[in-house]
Design an enzyme around this catalytic site. Sequence first.
Site, mmCIF file in Angstrom:
data_model
loop_
_atom_site.group_PDB
_atom_site.id
_atom_site.type_symbol
_atom_site.label_atom_id
_atom_site.label_comp_id
_atom_site.label_asym_id
_atom_site.label_seq_id
_atom_site.Cartn_x
_atom_site.Cartn_y
_atom_site.Cartn_z
ATOM 1 N N ASP A 1 -25.306 -10.517 31.293
ATOM 2 C CA ASP A 1 -25.359 -9.141 31.271
ATOM 3 C C ASP A 1 -25.320 -8.418 29.792
ATOM 4 O O ASP A 1 -25.014 -8.844 29.003
ATOM 5 C CB ASP A 1 -24.174 -8.482 32.039
ATOM 6 C CG ASP A 1 -23.992 -6.963 31.869
ATOM 7 O OD1 ASP A 1 -24.611 -6.473 32.835
ATOM 8 O OD2 ASP A 1 -23.399 -6.499 31.306
ATOM 9 N N GLU B 1 -30.245 -10.470 32.238
ATOM 10 C CA GLU B 1 -30.383 -9.051 32.989
ATOM 11 C C GLU B 1 -30.704 -8.478 31.608
ATOM 12 O O GLU B 1 -30.113 -7.583 30.805
ATOM 13 C CB GLU B 1 -28.897 -8.851 33.116
ATOM 14 C CG GLU B 1 -28.626 -7.320 33.896
ATOM 15 C CD GLU B 1 -28.342 -6.225 32.716
ATOM 16 O OE1 GLU B 1 -28.684 -4.869 33.271
ATOM 17 O OE2 GLU B 1 -27.707 -6.337 31.830
ATOM 18 N N HIS C 1 -20.191 -7.115 25.094
ATOM 19 C CA HIS C 1 -18.894 -6.569 24.865
ATOM 20 C C HIS C 1 -17.686 -6.813 25.706
ATOM 21 O O HIS C 1 -18.096 -7.599 26.570
ATOM 22 C CB HIS C 1 -19.173 -4.793 25.100
ATOM 23 C CG HIS C 1 -19.768 -4.723 26.581
ATOM 24 N ND1 HIS C 1 -21.087 -4.525 26.492
ATOM 25 C CD2 HIS C 1 -19.306 -4.662 27.719
ATOM 26 C CE1 HIS C 1 -21.427 -4.270 27.806
ATOM 27 N NE2 HIS C 1 -20.374 -4.586 28.608
ATOM 28 N N ASP D 1 -16.042 0.468 34.215
ATOM 29 C CA ASP D 1 -17.710 0.185 34.179
ATOM 30 C C ASP D 1 -18.072 -0.632 35.434
ATOM 31 O O ASP D 1 -19.161 -1.445 35.321
ATOM 32 C CB ASP D 1 -18.330 -0.136 32.825
ATOM 33 C CG ASP D 1 -19.886 -0.147 32.838
ATOM 34 O OD1 ASP D 1 -20.311 0.601 33.766
ATOM 35 O OD2 ASP D 1 -20.445 -0.831 32.106
ATOM 36 N N HIS E 1 -27.324 -2.769 42.529
ATOM 37 C CA HIS E 1 -26.204 -2.094 42.439
ATOM 38 C C HIS E 1 -26.295 -1.029 41.304
ATOM 39 O O HIS E 1 -25.561 0.014 41.496
ATOM 40 C CB HIS E 1 -25.045 -3.032 41.941
ATOM 41 C CG HIS E 1 -25.316 -3.283 40.392
ATOM 42 N ND1 HIS E 1 -26.153 -4.254 39.935
ATOM 43 C CD2 HIS E 1 -24.325 -3.011 39.346
ATOM 44 C CE1 HIS E 1 -25.979 -3.976 38.762
ATOM 45 N NE2 HIS E 1 -25.183 -3.611 38.248
ATOM 46 N N ASP E 2 -27.350 -1.015 40.510
ATOM 47 C CA ASP E 2 -27.569 -0.063 39.630
ATOM 48 C C ASP E 2 -28.369 1.149 40.025
ATOM 49 O O ASP E 2 -29.026 1.250 41.306
ATOM 50 C CB ASP E 2 -27.988 -0.536 38.502
ATOM 51 C CG ASP E 2 -27.256 -0.426 37.057
ATOM 52 O OD1 ASP E 2 -27.019 0.643 37.048
ATOM 53 O OD2 ASP E 2 -27.505 -1.160 36.004
ATOM 54 N N ARG F 1 -23.563 6.237 41.007
ATOM 55 C CA ARG F 1 -24.014 5.036 41.430
ATOM 56 C C ARG F 1 -23.061 4.290 42.778
ATOM 57 O O ARG F 1 -23.683 3.373 43.576
ATOM 58 C CB ARG F 1 -24.190 3.899 40.533
ATOM 59 C CG ARG F 1 -25.160 4.241 39.434
ATOM 60 C CD ARG F 1 -25.206 3.346 38.198
ATOM 61 N NE ARG F 1 -24.051 3.474 37.507
ATOM 62 C CZ ARG F 1 -23.641 2.824 36.472
ATOM 63 N NH1 ARG F 1 -24.610 1.941 36.042
ATOM 64 N NH2 ARG F 1 -22.487 2.796 35.925
ATOM 65 N N GLN G 1 -15.416 -0.388 25.678
ATOM 66 C CA GLN G 1 -16.043 -1.500 25.888
ATOM 67 C C GLN G 1 -16.602 -1.809 24.285
ATOM 68 O O GLN G 1 -17.346 -0.978 23.987
ATOM 69 C CB GLN G 1 -17.275 -1.556 26.918
ATOM 70 C CG GLN G 1 -16.925 -1.414 27.973
ATOM 71 C CD GLN G 1 -18.178 -1.193 29.088
ATOM 72 O OE1 GLN G 1 -18.605 0.137 29.126
ATOM 73 N NE2 GLN G 1 -18.228 -2.045 29.877
ATOM 74 N N ARG H 1 -25.419 -14.727 35.385
ATOM 75 C CA ARG H 1 -26.272 -13.423 34.888
ATOM 76 C C ARG H 1 -25.677 -13.079 33.809
ATOM 77 O O ARG H 1 -24.784 -12.550 33.463
ATOM 78 C CB ARG H 1 -26.061 -12.446 36.161
ATOM 79 C CG ARG H 1 -26.932 -11.042 35.976
ATOM 80 C CD ARG H 1 -26.294 -10.057 36.890
ATOM 81 N NE ARG H 1 -26.867 -8.680 36.645
ATOM 82 C CZ ARG H 1 -26.332 -7.807 36.144
ATOM 83 N NH1 ARG H 1 -25.081 -8.025 35.207
ATOM 84 N NH2 ARG H 1 -26.797 -6.658 35.833
#
Length: 642
Positions: free
Chosen positions: A276, A318, A176, A133, A387-388, A512, A244, A274
Amino acid sequence: MLTTEQVTQLRRAFDDDREAETFLLRLERYGPELQASLQAVYGERAGPLLQRLLEIMLHAFHTRPADLKRLDEARLLSPDWLQSPRMLGYVAYADRFAGTLRGVQEHVDYLEGLGVTYLHLMPLLRPRDGENDGGYAVADYRSVRPDLGSMDDLSALARDLRGRGISLVLDLVLNHVAREHDWAARARAGEARYRDYFHIFPDRSGPDAYEATLPEVFPDFAPGNFTFDEAAGGWVWTTFNTYQWDLNWGNPEVLAEFVDIILTLANRGVEVFRLDAIAFIWKRLGTSSQNEPEVHHLTRALRAAARIVAPAVAFKAEAIVAPGDLIHYLGTGTHHGRVSDMAYHNSLMVQLWSSLASRDTRLMAEALRAFAPKPTNTTWGMYVRCHDDIGWAIGDEDAARVGLSGPGHRHFLSDFYSGTFPGSFARGLVFQHNPATGDRRISGSAASLAGLEAALEDGDEVQIDLAVGRLLLLHAVVLGFGGVPLLYMGDELALLNDPNYADTPEHAADNRWVHRPRMDWALAREVAEHPETPAGRVNAGLRHLIAVRRSLPHLHASIESVAAPCPDPRVLLLRRDHPQGTLLEVYNFSEERVALPAYVLRGHLGEHAADALSGSAFALSRPTVTLDPYRALWLTAAEVSA
């Protein structure tokens, strides 16, 4: 919070009275927040947990390097450091930017020259091998990906960045861990302590009950939210991917582990975390298991623990959630200004692309007005691209207020940015089409989505000019909104989609990677020598915007940008009321020349105005002000000498 006897015992843990006083003063300030949140989440277990956290914090405080302790004191004297107009973020994958952490260190001059003060290196803690991921399946929070270097390399990079006034930002995945993480491996081996770090169900009854109200994050390649694991002998909660494993934050041991991880990394020089997937960490039956109240208590507890040991550290949430949910990640009510220091303004990014496609800013203005005011000690992270993928988070209620259908507009945006809508200038790819809801997210670099790729293919100079104008307009809004503007690596060079992204097997199933190209260092050298090229024009224009931003106190993030009424739907007006005066930002979101009635601007600024971006003076007593295609103005009132 502590008895006199407990304070006395704490003092004995210090050889230096001044150090003891520093720790105890911070504990007196932030301890009540920590204690209150622990009590709210864990009840009677909060007392023993607090004692364990004190041991962790004392150890981290004693081992914190002297130069970082100095930074702590500096940040306490300048608590608004993240809100300064001098803040500029840069986001990159270390390997795609420069190969290794030492490679990044060799290019710090480039970042400093661009004006960067905040460097977010995408996931670099050791992930699982193979599919991971994009690095968000962490197998070890205390080591770096071997191909990037070592923890000592990370510390050296952080120290070099810090000497240049650049804060190092790292991802901390809270929801996770990778299936291969030591905690998960020990849970699979049957250790009861570590099985309680996760949500493991013996049969489908529990998962089926939760699934009734849970959405799917990746319906294409990770349907459902639970995975049967043979070794674990049960169904494991896996929101994002089968590999995950979601953590059980209802177990106080998990919180203690992450306090230790945060402080260990902070002592390595990480200044911003960050957080996540923060929205997902608390699970509750009968809900979407997102944005639950415990999430905000847990974040406040983590922040309070960090403030006691390392007040130089900041948290960025995030949380890609609806505006009504997002504000809670900065703090409301008793949490006001005490949760995260920063959050992504995902809605601004979505509305930028929406307005660019529709040539209509009314939906953006309406959506921005719907945001509750944020705490004045917090800031937004704004971005044109990241990046997403882009998920079209267009609220149905916002759309209805301007006469649009929410589903219809989202369908239009997906068509437009995938290049299938007639007349579209964009070159994007559909990501995660969900037939059940009709949602189609979009991948693509900023330059390709803004039309530069298509214009270069056609050799159309007019369209090239318009594409450059679009890119600079988008960045002007982001740089002028107030917060920390985040430049995604390569956007300063107008990098296009990577046509070869699928050549890497582990990237092939995830488009992506089309907007995650490797840094083009040859182009970075060429733009200064060839400013007339599209990349050169974008680079020069962006550097100019950055320089002007640094000079304007009006862009301090404690001030809100407010969408002001405008009679022309093609034009967005943002007003910022600073003690030094009003800044009115004017943006033409169309390729047409707009004659804007001057009274619209005069009502905000008076008869005379100056544009900080161009240095031009404007007499607002005349009937109209002409805005060229994709023109941006940053206007302040101007005095005219007699």
